[in-house]
Design a protein around this motif. Structure first.
Motif: not given
Length: 356
Positions: A211-213, A84-89
């Protein structure tokens, strides 16, 4: 006496892997040094890491498809929060399927990062089945599922179609069956089931996902940092990675995932047939969702427990006591467990039947 190891993890690995790993502890690649003492920056170990990462992608059929393979530390449990830290916005949300203890653990960690939607759960039935026919919100940043539930003996036989990225914890059945792995955007697995010893976790991730969060992610938890440093942002667990490489080499030599899948299907069919035939036993999980890796079963009459335990222990069977959440017995039939060992357990079940 030969031991028949059904431990759920750390678990059985191929004998040749044990032998090669043991030799490397004494003398790695005729260097006169142990694998435990060489520099992780040395050419010898860098080649180990490079081959392990490449071979993982090759076996999964993901070479050249935009994926990166990482060998990290912290176990699958650390990935529960790293995902979640890397993928959840920021101000985003994620969707989770709750099918067991570890899926529930992942859900709890995700809630610290944002809205976490449980699309379905089998908790009320003590996780004896895999929920189906649920809806996944299209505006979630990703969908997370657990392919195989070690404790409860259930396994996803199919995966939902969705337009959002799919993340899957495959800790207890990775490399055991043929799937279209390109349908998953991130796969992770603790090594200590089908791949190697405890101490490292394989993460396979589609790089375009990152790189989108808009989050400020600490470097040690940032997948992009680990990709940039080729799994060597910090000192890797050299022995666990090396032993995982040996196991992947063993699997490739056997014919890869398709070949081991046939063996796994034969082993599971043999044991489940006896569970269903023998009037002294019953399965713990719903038949349609039974795991080919972890067979959970119970005595119909617990008064037979002492007699049965005596029989299987005398035959060299070990590691089949069920988890406290389920009780009874759990036979973990990972890739390296031979068919012979499954037959020994079946023989023990039949001997109990004869003696009653």
């Amino acid at each position: 006496m030969k031991k028949h190891n059904y431990s759920a993890g750390p678990c059985i690995l191929p004998q040749e892997v044990f032998e090669k790993a043991a030799q490397a502890v004494l003398n790695f690649k005729d260097s006169g040094l142990s694998i435990l003492e060489i520099s992780h920056r040395s050419a010898d170990f860098v080649s180990v890491m490079e081959e392990a990462r490449a071979l993982a992608l090759e076996l999964l059929g993901l070479e050249g498809k935009g994926y990166q393979a990482l060998f990290l530390q912290g176990g699958a449990s650390l990935e529960f929060l790293r995902i979640p830290q890397n993928l959840m916005h920021e101000n985003g949300k994620a969707a989770y399927l709750d099918t067991g203890t570890w899926a529930n653990g992942a859900i709890k960690e995700a809630r610290a990062f944002g809205e976490t939607i449980v699309v379905a759960s089998s908790n009320d039935a003590n996780y004896t089945f895999i929920p189906k026919d649920y809806s996944i919100p299209s505006d979630a940043n990703y969908f997370h599922c657990t392919s195989n539930n070690t404790i409860f003996g259930t396994q996803m036989k199919s995966f939902p179609k969705t337009s959002i990225p799919v993340v899957c914890d495959m800790s207890s059945d990775i490399f055991s069956r043929s799937l279209d792995f390109s349908k998953f955007d991130l796969i992770y697995a603790g090594a200590q089931k089908n791949m190697g010893p405890a101490g490292t976790t394989l993460v396979v991730i589609k790089e375009e996902l990152l790189g989108k969060t808009s989050r400020n992610i600490p470097n040690i938890l940032n997948y992009q940092q680990h990709i940039a440093k080729e799994s060597m942002y910090n000192t890797p667990p050299v022995f666990a990675v090396y032993t995982s490489l040996l196991t992947l080499q063993w699997l490739k030599a056997k014919g890869g995932i398709a070949a081991i899948e046939k063996e796994n299907e034969t082993k599971a069919a043999l044991l489940y047939a006896e569970i269903d035939r023998n009037p002294l036993f019953k399965g713990a999980a719903n038949k349609e969702d039974r795991s080919s890796m972890n067979a959970t079963f119970l005595l119909v009459d617990e008064n037979h427990k002492e007699a049965f335990d005596k029989i299987w222990k005398a035959l060299g069977v070990t590691g089949i006591n069920g988890h406290r959440s389920v009780g009874g017995y759990r036979a973990s039939m990972y890739n390296a467990l031979p068919l012979e060992s499954v037959q020994v357990l079946v023989n023990a079940m039949q001997e109990l039947e004869k003696n009653i």
